[in-house]
Design an enzyme around this catalytic site. Structure first.
Site, PDB file in Angstrom:
ATOM      1  N   ASP A  79      -5.261   7.314  11.380  1.00 56.98           N
ATOM      2  CA  ASP A  79      -3.886   6.904  11.655  1.00 56.98           C
ATOM      3  C   ASP A  79      -3.406   7.353  13.027  1.00 56.98           C
ATOM      4  O   ASP A  79      -3.778   8.415  13.518  1.00 56.98           O
ATOM      5  CB  ASP A  79      -2.949   7.466  10.576  1.00 56.98           C
TER       6      ASP A  79
ATOM      7  N   GLU B 253       0.873  -1.175   0.000  1.00 55.68           N
ATOM      8  CA  GLU B 253       0.000   0.000   0.000  1.00 55.68           C
ATOM      9  C   GLU B 253       0.907   1.221   0.000  1.00 55.68           C
ATOM     10  O   GLU B 253       1.697   1.407   0.923  1.00 55.68           O
ATOM     11  CB  GLU B 253      -0.855   0.077   1.264  1.00 55.68           C
TER      12      GLU B 253
END
EC number: 4.2.1.20
Length: 240
Positions: free
Chosen positions: A45, A34
């Site tokens: 995140d 990714e």
């Protein structure tokens, strides 16, 4: 060996290092990578990856520059683009131009953390989108996944944001999801040790590792990052 996907933040600490890391990973037997697009508000995140986003943005890394870097490399593993929705829909030359470029580059799918599962079918993006599943995903939504054109399903193995953790919760739910969907199931969020990888491989099709690799990048000298990332991946998959 089952599936393994590495998350590599583009532009951290710089795009040239990203290019070298992507090429170095080609020597391993992994499923894919990714490539993370930096964003100013990466709500899904944790602090390790947030720092990578901040550094990349300060370096002036954009979607366009990432695509230019990807044009320079050729790899055998599958490439995925992980991006929040904003950089996709606000691509300077238009979303459709971006998707055309991703097709030319051989990118297999988009991973969009701020796109809810229920919106995947409704959004006007003619490109495979990896759906997210969580421990609280409803059964009817799981069944709907089988109508989505996607390379795999991303199971979020914890609540909250990305980051490393010691335990592996929701194993029974992962097994339940695996029975209900036809697509390959990859488990991410919090995987940082070979023991965890092995446990996931017993109940799912693969794992996704991000923060554990980004932390190695953060702690290493710039010129050592590619070899350090490769060594960490080998450790995670149990390869000597």
């Amino acid at each position: 060996m089952k599936g393994f996907i590495a998350y590599i933040p583009a532009g951290f600490p710089d795009l040239e290092t990203t290019r070298k890391v992507l090429l170095a990973l080609n020597d391993l037997r992994i499923t894919g990578v990714e490539v993370g697009v930096p964003f100013s508000d990466p709500v899904a995140d944790g602090p390790v990856i947030q720092l990578a986003h901040s550094v990349a943005l300060r370096n002036g890394v954009t979607m366009k520059k990432i695509l230019e870097m990807l044009r320079e490399i050729s790899v055998d593993y599958e490439l995925y683009l992980m991006s929040y929705l904003n950089p996709i829909v606000n691509y300077p030359e238009g979303k459709d131009r971006l998707l055309d470029e991703l097709r030319r580059l051989g990118v297999k799918g988009l991973i969009i953390p701020d796109l809810p599962l229920r919106e995947v079918k409704n959004i006007e993006i003619s490109f495979p989108i990896v759906p997210f599943v969580a421990p609280n995903t409803r059964d009817e939504d799981l069944e709907a996944i089988n109508t989505i054109r996607a390379p795999f399903v991303y199971y979020i193995s914890r609540y909250g944001v990305t980051g490393e953790r010691e335990d592996l919760p929701f194993a029974e739910h992962i097994k339940k999801v695996k029975k209900k969907i036809a697509l390959p199931l990859f488990v991410g969020f919090g995987i940082s040790r070979h023991e965890q990888v092995r446990k996931v491989w017993e109940i799912a099709d693969g794992v996704i590792v991000g923060s554990a690799l980004v932390r190695i990048m953060e702690e290493s000298k710039r010129q050592e990052i590619p070899q350090k990332v490769v060594a960490r991946v080998k450790e995670l998959i149990g390869e000597k």
